[in-house]
Design an enzyme around this catalytic site. Sequence first.
Site, PDB file in Angstrom:
ATOM      1  N   THR A   1       3.255  25.041  14.285  1.00 49.29           N
ATOM      2  CA  THR A   1       2.529  25.718  13.325  1.00 49.29           C
ATOM      3  C   THR A   1       1.758  24.669  12.401  1.00 49.29           C
ATOM      4  O   THR A   1       2.406  23.672  12.431  1.00 49.29           O
ATOM      5  CB  THR A   1       3.122  26.851  12.549  1.00 49.29           C
ATOM      6  OG1 THR A   1       3.245  27.915  13.152  1.00 49.29           O
ATOM      7  CG2 THR A   1       2.075  27.061  11.018  1.00 49.29           C
TER       8      THR A   1
ATOM      9  N   ARG B   1       2.443  40.302  19.921  1.00 48.89           N
ATOM     10  CA  ARG B   1       3.360  39.755  19.103  1.00 48.89           C
ATOM     11  C   ARG B   1       2.514  38.997  18.079  1.00 48.89           C
ATOM     12  O   ARG B   1       1.641  38.110  18.208  1.00 48.89           O
ATOM     13  CB  ARG B   1       4.566  38.891  19.596  1.00 48.89           C
ATOM     14  CG  ARG B   1       5.519  38.235  18.530  1.00 48.89           C
ATOM     15  CD  ARG B   1       5.000  36.769  18.227  1.00 48.89           C
ATOM     16  NE  ARG B   1       6.166  36.293  17.360  1.00 48.89           N
ATOM     17  CZ  ARG B   1       6.124  35.356  16.722  1.00 48.89           C
ATOM     18  NH1 ARG B   1       4.796  34.356  16.523  1.00 48.89           N
ATOM     19  NH2 ARG B   1       7.019  34.547  15.959  1.00 48.89           N
TER      20      ARG B   1
ATOM     21  N   GLY C   1       3.458  36.666  14.454  1.00 49.35           N
ATOM     22  CA  GLY C   1       4.526  36.146  13.832  1.00 49.35           C
ATOM     23  C   GLY C   1       4.122  36.212  12.126  1.00 49.35           C
ATOM     24  O   GLY C   1       3.592  37.161  11.577  1.00 49.35           O
TER      25      GLY C   1
ATOM     26  N   THR D   1       6.657  27.366   8.538  1.00 49.25           N
ATOM     27  CA  THR D   1       6.733  27.120   9.926  1.00 49.25           C
ATOM     28  C   THR D   1       8.197  27.383  10.553  1.00 49.25           C
ATOM     29  O   THR D   1       9.228  26.894   9.637  1.00 49.25           O
ATOM     30  CB  THR D   1       6.248  25.679  10.155  1.00 49.25           C
ATOM     31  OG1 THR D   1       6.394  25.776  11.814  1.00 49.25           O
ATOM     32  CG2 THR D   1       7.161  24.573   9.854  1.00 49.25           C
TER      33      THR D   1
HETATM   34  N1  ASP Z   1       5.797  30.566  12.450  1.00 46.82           N
HETATM   35  C1  ASP Z   1       5.316  30.457  13.780  1.00 46.82           C
HETATM   36  C2  ASP Z   1       5.398  31.870  14.325  1.00 46.82           C
HETATM   37  O1  ASP Z   1       6.794  32.420  14.584  1.00 46.82           O
HETATM   38  C3  ASP Z   1       5.981  29.405  14.725  1.00 46.82           C
HETATM   39  C4  ASP Z   1       6.077  28.109  14.096  1.00 46.82           C
HETATM   40  O2  ASP Z   1       5.913  27.963  13.036  1.00 46.82           O
HETATM   41  O3  ASP Z   1       6.719  27.433  14.763  1.00 46.82           O
HETATM   42  O4  ASP Z   1       4.564  32.442  15.046  1.00 46.82           O
END
Ligand code: ASP
Length: 334
Positions: A199, A227, A229, A250
Amino acid sequence: MRKTVMAAALTAVFSTAAVAESPIGLVIHGGAGTIERANLSAEQEQAYHDGLRLALEQGYAVLQAGGSSIDAVVKAVTILEDNPLFNAGKGAVYTWDEQHELDASIMEGATRNAGAVAGVKHVKNPILLAQKVMTESVHVMLSGEGAGQFALEQGLEQVDNSYFNTEFRYEALKRMKAAQGSLPHQAAVAADPNWQMGTVGAVAIDRDGNLAAATSTGGMTGKRYGRIGDSPIIGSGNYADNSSCAVSATGHGEYFIRYQVASDICARVKYQGLSAQDAADTVIQQVLLPAGGTGGVILVDAAGKLGWSFNTPGMYRGMIGSQQPLTTAIFAED
Ligand code: ASP
């Protein structure tokens, strides 16, 4: 003689003003996860440092020119979205159906205005759309087709979904499908420590002492069924409040949603009187980690203190501020 004294007095006033000038600062991240030195070549490492540096330099230039923290975080995140190395915009991970569905959010600490988009497929820079939702709509969050329609109305640059394609993300999806295709998504994520995440995000404080946070992502490799996040969820993956701090997160989004990571950190600052750094360390290390949630955050508090906290082997990150020379880092030991 008198003139000289006056001049000296004026100089004194001006230099006091200069010293007392409120701090500006910017912190960015490009994702946390199983990022280990053994898995990155020297060239790759350098490319990540260069990408982070560019976003810091350009975002900080906005603050130095007297621009707002909102404009600074948008600048930094747009640059990271355009860089195929990071999982946001160009370079976003693939969904199970070999598409890209992007999430982003932004929040202004002075007003607590916010904007977010989820599951967008054709907007080149989702953070610009999140900003438009904040400034040009009466809503906070738009998703899917409605968000796409709004982007068209706002005249934002559109791209074919294939614009976001990159070979290395496609390879990651193929590996994930081969290894874990038969498992439900949650189990698949839990079973693979090398889960492809990532992210990008930025937090900033401007000359007026206003905080802002912005976050943008392609989500998690192989995500299914629309989905969404934590990244576009205000309070989970992104939060800014002038009375406490600004946070961009993230990590494994399902945990960040359930534990309301970004707003929990700011609430601890506000109600427990913790420093933003202590609040972030507490939530990331003592709340999230025992629960099984991996990832990290970047932060800035109302006094301009910059920081980060993560419980993974690495997090692409960097900071720059009035009292902080530009620095970029990747691994926990950096
Ligand atoms: N937090 C992000 C999500 O779950 C992914 C990430 O930050 O690695 O979509």
